[in-house]
Structure formats: C-alpha cells, structure tokens
Design an enzyme around this catalytic site. Structure first.
Site, PDB file in Angstrom:
ATOM      1  N   ASP A  45      -2.868   0.190   1.218  1.00 37.30           N
ATOM      2  CA  ASP A  45      -2.553   0.556  -0.165  1.00 37.30           C
ATOM      3  C   ASP A  45      -3.089  -0.506  -1.133  1.00 37.30           C
ATOM      4  OD1 ASP A  45      -0.721  -1.431   0.361  1.00 37.30           O
ATOM      5  OD2 ASP A  45       1.041  -0.298  -0.291  1.00 37.30           O
ATOM      6  N   SER A  46      -3.748  -1.549  -0.574  1.00 33.44           N
ATOM      7  CA  SER A  46      -4.511  -2.485  -1.407  1.00 33.44           C
ATOM      8  C   SER A  46      -5.562  -1.726  -2.205  1.00 33.44           C
ATOM      9  CB  SER A  46      -5.187  -3.545  -0.529  1.00 33.44           C
ATOM     10  OG  SER A  46      -5.875  -2.951   0.547  1.00 33.44           O
ATOM     11  N   ASP A  84      -1.520   3.104   5.567  1.00 31.92           N
ATOM     12  CA  ASP A  84      -0.307   2.580   4.919  1.00 31.92           C
ATOM     13  C   ASP A  84       0.563   3.690   4.341  1.00 31.92           C
ATOM     14  OD1 ASP A  84       0.293  -0.146   4.850  1.00 31.92           O
ATOM     15  OD2 ASP A  84      -1.207  -0.568   3.309  1.00 31.92           O
ATOM     16  N   LYS A 112       1.460   2.303   8.880  1.00 38.27           N
ATOM     17  CA  LYS A 112       2.006   0.957   8.628  1.00 38.27           C
ATOM     18  C   LYS A 112       3.110   1.061   7.577  1.00 38.27           C
ATOM     19  CE  LYS A 112      -0.386  -2.545   6.526  1.00 38.27           C
ATOM     20  NZ  LYS A 112       0.450  -2.857   5.344  1.00 38.27           N
ATOM     21  N   GLU A 114       5.909  -1.351   5.305  1.00 34.36           N
ATOM     22  CA  GLU A 114       6.381  -2.669   4.860  1.00 34.36           C
ATOM     23  C   GLU A 114       7.900  -2.714   4.870  1.00 34.36           C
ATOM     24  OE1 GLU A 114       4.894  -3.974   1.069  1.00 34.36           O
ATOM     25  OE2 GLU A 114       2.822  -3.464   1.596  1.00 34.36           O
ATOM     26  N   GLU A 181       2.083 -11.339   6.767  1.00 33.18           N
ATOM     27  CA  GLU A 181       1.278 -11.736   5.605  1.00 33.18           C
ATOM     28  C   GLU A 181       1.858 -12.973   4.922  1.00 33.18           C
ATOM     29  OE1 GLU A 181       0.265  -8.532   2.958  1.00 33.18           O
ATOM     30  OE2 GLU A 181      -0.595  -9.886   1.460  1.00 33.18           O
TER      31      GLU A 181
HETATM   32  O1  KIV Z   1      -2.844  -2.875   1.935  1.00 30.33           O
HETATM   33  C1  KIV Z   1      -3.420  -3.728   2.613  1.00 30.33           C
HETATM   34  O2  KIV Z   1      -4.650  -3.879   2.582  1.00 30.33           O
HETATM   35  C2  KIV Z   1      -2.608  -4.565   3.473  1.00 30.33           C
HETATM   36  C3  KIV Z   1      -3.249  -5.789   4.059  1.00 30.33           C
HETATM   37  C4  KIV Z   1      -3.325  -6.830   3.026  1.00 30.33           C
HETATM   38  C5  KIV Z   1      -2.559  -6.259   5.283  1.00 30.33           C
HETATM   39  O3  KIV Z   1      -1.465  -4.293   3.685  1.00 30.33           O
END
Ligand code: KIV
Length: 263
Positions: A45-46, A84, A112, A114, A181
C-alpha cells in the site's frame, strides 16, 4: 527460477540463505523484479505514496489494491506475490475475509496485514480458509497517526518485549511470514532467530531472513529516503542492473550495512 511458494522460502530460511522482496505495482515492473531473481513481490500500500502522491498510506482503498494486484499478476512473475490489505481493510474479521478473498482472486498468493496480537483470531480464520498471511510489526505505517509519526519502534526494553511477544503469537496463529519494519537490528535478529517462519526486514538490520525495499526508493526515485534505503541505481546503468544488484547485495550480505541500521 520456477514458481516460488512458501515452502521455497521455508527451505531458504532453514538453509540460512537470504531471500529478497521488492515492491511492484504493475505488470512491467513485476516482470523485471521477478527476472532479477527476487523471490517475493509485495504489492504494497506504499503505492499510496509512490504512485498516488499521498503523504501516507491511509487513503489507499481495497479497490486500489485489487487493481494493482491484477496488474502485477498479469506480468506473470515467478516470484510469490503478496498483496497488502490497506487501512481498515482488516478492521474486523468479517471485513478481512471479504477483502482478502478479493486480493486472492486478483492473483495474490498471500495477503499482508499490519498489526499485533489483536489480529491473531483473524489470522487463524484466514489460514483455516486457505489464505496464507504475512504479518507486519514494528513501524506499521497505517497507524502513523496513532504512533505519532514514522518512528523507529522497539527502542525501549518494554516495546521490544511486546514486539517479540506479538511475533511469537502471530506465528502461533498461523502466519507464514513476518515483515519487521524500522526496529533496532539486535531486536530483529533475536526475533528472526526465535521464529520458525521467515522474517523480512526493512530498516531492521542484517539479521533477518530477507530484505524488502520499496521499488521507487531503491531506484533513487523518491524525494525523501529513510536511513535504511540504498539507491541501487548508483553505479548501475539500467533498472534491470539495479534490481539485480539489490538481489545480489541481499544474498551476499552486502546490504544492509551498519549505516542503514538502527541501534
Ligand atoms: O507497503 C509497503 O510497501 C510495505 C513495505 C514497506 C514493507 O509495507
């Protein structure tokens, strides 16, 4: 390289061989990242920051993640694709089931999430239903407002103990991978040694089983880069060469160096 599965990653950890994760958000970069030998691709989600121009990942929606996961998977990567769940995409177990199913239908092989132990039941429910999970601890960018900024986590003994306890509980709940992280290197090494599942570090020092970087950061395209980022375009004359240099540096232990780690 052949299609990578979670058993490939487990075997690499058991053999003490480092593996690599790079973010990608479209078919072309998914193809390049996979061809460079990265075992895993994270549709992170970056993308809210590096593609959409937001100052955090919070505005990213499940629809955005589904769209970019489909794009990445059309690149036909051999790498294992992790997608994510974005902000509030796993707010309750019911919401998580629906959204994780969408990401898997889009082509992801793992989702993934968080968060800490509050997610244990959700992780078990996902795994029981055939959805592998990568957990994400330490600095969790979706909680940037609660944490009070993009800050290193686990610096006090109390915080470090709590991250380790979360990691163990999340593994016991059935997670297959853990992203750690921005935590001090000794804590990340300790967690990686204590867990059976592979740990992927970002800003977590050299002791984790794998390293991940955001594509735009490692290609030197981001306006601001954190301490742990190395620009792999420096000294390389193409994107493909830079991606290969990152893969080689992680595998040989040349990245990350002392200068990239938090004490
Ligand atoms: O969203 C992302 O790219 C991430 C990485 C920084 C691990 O969660």
């Amino acid at each position: 390289m052949g299609k990578i599965t979670i058993s490939t990653l487990d075997k690499l950890k058991a053999a003490g061989e480092k593996f690599v994760c790079i973010t990608a958000y479209d078919a072309t970069f998914a193809r390049l990242v996979s061809a460079a030998g990265a075992e895993t691709i994270l549709v992170g989600d970056s993308l809210g920051m590096v593609l959409q121009g937001h100052d955090s990942t919070i505005p990213v929606t499940v629809d955005d993640m589904v769209y970019h996961t489909e794009c990445v998977c059309r690149g036909g990567p051999d790498s294992l694709v992790i997608a994510d769940l974005p902000f509030m995409g796993h707010a309750t177990p019911e919401v998580t089931m629906v959204n994780a199913a969408r990401l898997m239908r889009a082509g992801a092989q793992m989702v993934k999430i968080e968060g800490g132990t509050w997610l244990s039941d959700t992780i078990s429910m996902l795994v029981e239903r055939g959805i592998p999970v990568c957990a994400h601890l330490g600095l969790t960018p979706q909680s940037v407002n609660a944490i009070g900024g993009f800050r290193v986590q686990g610096r006090t003994p109390k915080e470090a103990k709590s991250i380790l306890a979360d990691a163990v509980e999340i593994q016991d709940a059935g997670a297959s991978l853990l992203v750690l992280e921005c935590v001090p290197a000794p804590l990340a090494t300790d967690i990686s040694e204590k867990l059976d599942i592979p740990v992927i570090g970002i800003g977590a020092g050299p002791g984790t089983d794998a390293q991940v970087l955001v594509l735009h950061d490692m290609l030197g395209l981001s306006s601001h880069s954190a301490r742990f980022v190395q620009n792999f375009m420096q000294g390389n004359d193409s994107i493909q060469a830079a991606l290969q240099a990152f893969v080689a540096a992680v595998k040989s232990g040349a990245y990350p160096q002392e200068e990239h780690t938090y004490k």
